[in-house]
Scaffold this motif. Structure first.
Motif, PDB file in Angstrom:
ATOM      1  N   ARG A 111      -6.445  10.111   3.933  1.00  0.00           N
ATOM      2  CA  ARG A 111      -6.559   8.762   3.358  1.00  0.00           C
ATOM      3  C   ARG A 111      -5.445   7.833   3.794  1.00  0.00           C
ATOM      4  NH1 ARG A 111     -10.438   8.122  -0.858  1.00  0.00           N
ATOM      5  NH2 ARG A 111     -11.108  10.113  -1.711  1.00  0.00           N
ATOM      6  N   LYS A 148      -4.999   9.309  -5.284  1.00  0.00           N
ATOM      7  CA  LYS A 148      -6.007  10.078  -4.542  1.00  0.00           C
ATOM      8  C   LYS A 148      -5.311  11.026  -3.585  1.00  0.00           C
ATOM      9  CE  LYS A 148      -9.377   6.303  -4.431  1.00  0.00           C
ATOM     10  NZ  LYS A 148     -10.158   5.438  -3.541  1.00  0.00           N
ATOM     11  N   GLN A 159      -8.585  13.104  -8.003  1.00  0.00           N
ATOM     12  CA  GLN A 159      -8.209  11.707  -8.227  1.00  0.00           C
ATOM     13  C   GLN A 159      -7.772  11.551  -9.682  1.00  0.00           C
ATOM     14  OE1 GLN A 159     -11.319   9.056  -7.046  1.00  0.00           O
ATOM     15  NE2 GLN A 159     -11.367   9.834  -4.957  1.00  0.00           N
ATOM     16  N   GLU A 182      -3.261   3.807  -5.184  1.00  0.00           N
ATOM     17  CA  GLU A 182      -3.769   2.482  -4.826  1.00  0.00           C
ATOM     18  C   GLU A 182      -4.123   1.673  -6.059  1.00  0.00           C
ATOM     19  OE1 GLU A 182      -7.128   3.007  -2.193  1.00  0.00           O
ATOM     20  OE2 GLU A 182      -8.488   3.296  -3.865  1.00  0.00           O
ATOM     21  N   ALA A 183      -4.068   0.350  -5.880  1.00  0.00           N
ATOM     22  CA  ALA A 183      -4.404  -0.556  -6.980  1.00  0.00           C
ATOM     23  C   ALA A 183      -5.859  -0.334  -7.386  1.00  0.00           C
ATOM     24  CB  ALA A 183      -4.197  -1.996  -6.534  1.00  0.00           C
ATOM     25  N   PHE A 184      -6.119  -0.370  -8.674  1.00  0.00           N
ATOM     26  CA  PHE A 184      -7.484  -0.271  -9.177  1.00  0.00           C
ATOM     27  C   PHE A 184      -8.188  -1.590  -8.867  1.00  0.00           C
ATOM     28  CE2 PHE A 184     -10.863  -0.373 -12.294  1.00  0.00           C
ATOM     29  CZ  PHE A 184     -11.318   0.935 -12.259  1.00  0.00           C
ATOM     30  N   VAL A 185      -9.396  -1.502  -8.336  1.00  0.00           N
ATOM     31  CA  VAL A 185     -10.113  -2.714  -7.934  1.00  0.00           C
ATOM     32  C   VAL A 185     -11.186  -3.031  -8.971  1.00  0.00           C
ATOM     33  CG1 VAL A 185     -11.492  -3.778  -6.109  1.00  0.00           C
ATOM     34  CG2 VAL A 185      -9.723  -2.113  -5.513  1.00  0.00           C
ATOM     35  N   GLU A 190     -20.596  -1.720  -5.656  1.00  0.00           N
ATOM     36  CA  GLU A 190     -20.228  -0.950  -4.460  1.00  0.00           C
ATOM     37  C   GLU A 190     -21.399  -0.922  -3.482  1.00  0.00           C
ATOM     38  OE1 GLU A 190     -17.668   2.654  -5.133  1.00  0.00           O
ATOM     39  OE2 GLU A 190     -18.479   2.441  -7.137  1.00  0.00           O
ATOM     40  N   HIS A 213     -21.991   5.070  -8.731  1.00  0.00           N
ATOM     41  CA  HIS A 213     -21.257   6.333  -8.864  1.00  0.00           C
ATOM     42  C   HIS A 213     -21.044   6.650 -10.334  1.00  0.00           C
ATOM     43  CE1 HIS A 213     -20.189   4.993  -4.790  1.00  0.00           C
ATOM     44  NE2 HIS A 213     -19.979   6.261  -4.512  1.00  0.00           N
ATOM     45  N   ASN A 267     -13.305   0.760   0.937  1.00  0.00           N
ATOM     46  CA  ASN A 267     -12.713   1.841   0.152  1.00  0.00           C
ATOM     47  C   ASN A 267     -12.540   3.107   0.979  1.00  0.00           C
ATOM     48  OD1 ASN A 267     -11.829   3.459  -2.038  1.00  0.00           O
ATOM     49  ND2 ASN A 267     -13.917   4.201  -2.311  1.00  0.00           N
ATOM     50  N   GLU A 268     -13.550   3.466   1.755  1.00  0.00           N
ATOM     51  CA  GLU A 268     -13.491   4.753   2.432  1.00  0.00           C
ATOM     52  C   GLU A 268     -14.402   4.780   3.646  1.00  0.00           C
ATOM     53  OE1 GLU A 268     -14.730   8.038  -0.028  1.00  0.00           O
ATOM     54  OE2 GLU A 268     -13.145   9.304   0.788  1.00  0.00           O
TER      55      GLU A 268
HETATM   56  P1  AMP Z   1     -13.616   7.664  -3.298  1.00  0.00           P
HETATM   57  O1  AMP Z   1     -13.406   9.134  -3.384  1.00  0.00           O
HETATM   58  O2  AMP Z   1     -12.438   6.918  -2.783  1.00  0.00           O
HETATM   59  O3  AMP Z   1     -14.882   7.329  -2.558  1.00  0.00           O
HETATM   60  O4  AMP Z   1     -13.843   7.164  -4.784  1.00  0.00           O
HETATM   61  C1  AMP Z   1     -14.988   7.540  -5.538  1.00  0.00           C
HETATM   62  C2  AMP Z   1     -15.361   6.392  -6.468  1.00  0.00           C
HETATM   63  O5  AMP Z   1     -14.288   6.131  -7.383  1.00  0.00           O
HETATM   64  C3  AMP Z   1     -15.625   5.082  -5.763  1.00  0.00           C
HETATM   65  O6  AMP Z   1     -16.918   5.026  -5.246  1.00  0.00           O
HETATM   66  C4  AMP Z   1     -15.397   4.104  -6.922  1.00  0.00           C
HETATM   67  O7  AMP Z   1     -16.495   4.101  -7.807  1.00  0.00           O
HETATM   68  C5  AMP Z   1     -14.203   4.723  -7.636  1.00  0.00           C
HETATM   69  N1  AMP Z   1     -12.935   4.198  -7.072  1.00  0.00           N
HETATM   70  C6  AMP Z   1     -12.263   4.714  -6.015  1.00  0.00           C
HETATM   71  N2  AMP Z   1     -11.163   3.988  -5.741  1.00  0.00           N
HETATM   72  C7  AMP Z   1     -11.132   2.977  -6.623  1.00  0.00           C
HETATM   73  C8  AMP Z   1     -10.241   1.891  -6.853  1.00  0.00           C
HETATM   74  N3  AMP Z   1      -9.143   1.705  -6.116  1.00  0.00           N
HETATM   75  N4  AMP Z   1     -10.545   1.031  -7.858  1.00  0.00           N
HETATM   76  C9  AMP Z   1     -11.643   1.207  -8.626  1.00  0.00           C
HETATM   77  N5  AMP Z   1     -12.506   2.224  -8.485  1.00  0.00           N
HETATM   78  C10 AMP Z   1     -12.281   3.105  -7.490  1.00  0.00           C
END
Ligand code: AMP
Length: 369
Positions: A111, A148, A159, A182-185, A190, A213, A267-268
């Motif tokens: 990441r 993460k 996470q 990371e900052a919460f968004v 999505e 999700h 995000n990813e």
């Molecule tokens: P990820 O493993 O990074 O794909 O995260 C899984 C899910 O967690 C994402 O699809 C979002 O729903 C939530 N999420 C991840 N990062 C954030 C973030 N920085 N702020 C808010 N929600 C997040």
């Protein structure tokens, strides 16, 4: 032509099921002894990954050559997941092409590196700190923040959401290494973009997809995504093109984004076919799995045009295939995996004349369960 895939899960299964009608043969490298091989049984040669020398982090040359022979001397090797051993791919690169490139897989499997890549390309992503203490991070980023793990996290695993000082203090007592904070968004929704790049540089995009999700795990996708302006769509495609070209990418890539007003934040990335692109099996002229194979094999890419509004529901933790889901406009895809809590065991694709009917049918199925 033979393609070998690292991994024996459902994505390998669906890649093979899409490539076999093209006359392509498949082999699978069984690199995770915690996973059985049922998903790909009968679809090609299955060979265990060799052991690695723990001290040198290298594979024995003879073992790798034997693996290549046992795989049936594939023309190229691809992956169904980003968490693969790069040393194994590097050793196999002496025998055939690796697609996408090892550099692309490396960038997406950590990441921290992924965030750096996005930043270098001026692609917006949430602000973050690498390996900082949670108490330090909240001073810069404010509350809440998400921690993460850099390499072990998927489907919301590994996470932590830190909402207040007590959470931050508790996190700082844990013995966790290699992570980002990371900052919460506070996003509106999505979406993801799936695209394919051919060896000759041609790029084709699928429709942007709405994703839902639950506890970090994808449960439902609908394409095309609702209320997306042309500008937002072009923004996503522009980010995708710069990533694919920068990485000299071959195959399918997925980009998951947050929508905030009229802006996107990435995000990813996933250097592979992706769960949020499963709808393309029913809703597109050529699905993501076939286009990945076509790109690798140097065949013409198929059209990514969408036939009609399409949705996908993941089947999580159900013991038997839900045959009741099969309907005129709905198809079941069962992966043949053993049941575990929070494990994706299959999915259902729905197609309809319009988005309203589609949503009703998907909601109906969710109620019926
Ligand atoms: P990820 O493993 O990074 O794909 O995260 C899984 C899910 O967690 C994402 O699809 C979002 O729903 C939530 N999420 C991840 N990062 C954030 C973030 N920085 N702020 C808010 N929600 C997040």
């Amino acid at each position: 032509m033979r393609i070998a895939i690292v991994g024996c899960g459902q994505l390998s299964r669906m890649l093979a099921l899409a490539g076999l009608p093209l006359g392509i043969k498949f082999s699978f490298i069984h690199d995770d002894l915690n996973q059985n091989q049922d998903c790909v049984a009968g679809l090609g040669i299955i060979t265990p990954a060799p052991h690695k020398c723990a001290t040198s982090n290298r594979y024995n040359d003879q073992d790798v050559e034997q693996l290549y022979q046992a795989l049936g001397k594939p023309d190229c090797i691809t992956v169904e997941k980003e968490q693969v051993d790069l040393a194994l791919l590097q050793a196999l690169a002496a025998f055939c092409a690796i697609y996408p490139s090892i550099a692309a897989i490396q960038a997406c499997q950590h990441r921290g590196e992924e965030k750096q890549l996005l930043t270098r390309l001026a692609i917006p992503t949430s602000p973050y700190l690498y390996n900082a203490s949670a108490q330090q991070a909240v001073q810069t980023l404010g509350y809440p923040v998400m921690v993460k793990s850099c390499t072990e996290g998927y489907d919301g695993k590994n996470q932590w959401l830190i909402k207040n000082l007590a959470d931050a203090q508790q996190f700082d007592t844990l013995d966790i290494k290699d992570y980002i904070i990371e900052a919460f968004v506070d996003f509106d929704k999505e979406v993801s973009l799936i695209a394919v790049r051919h060896q000759n540089g041609q790029i084709e995009h699928y429709a942007l997809t709405d994703n839902e999700h639950v506890q970090g795990m994808l449960t439902r996708s609908i394409a095309p995504a609702a209320n997306i302006t042309d500008e937002l769509k072009l923004q996503a495609q522009h980010y995708m093109v710069s990533l694919l070209n920068k990485l000299d990418y071959v195959g399918v890539m997925a980009m998951e984004c947050f929508v905030i007003g009229d802006k996107l934040m990435v995000n990813e990335l996933a250097p592979r076919v992706h769960n949020s692109g499963h709808w393309t099996q029913l809703g597109s002229i050529t699905c993501q799995f076939e286009n990945h194979i076509r790109a690798l094999a140097g065949l013409s890419l198929g059209s990514t045009a969408q036939i009609a509004p399409t949705g996908m529901l993941n089947i999580i933790g159900t013991e038997r295939p839900p045959f009741a889901a099969i309907a005129e406009n709905a198809k079941l895809y069962w992966y043949n995996k053993s049941v575990k809590p929070k494990r994706k065991l299959g999915h259902i694709n729905f197609i309809a004349d319009n988005s309203k009917i589609l949503s009703q049918q998907m909601a109906q199925f969710s109620l019926d369960k």
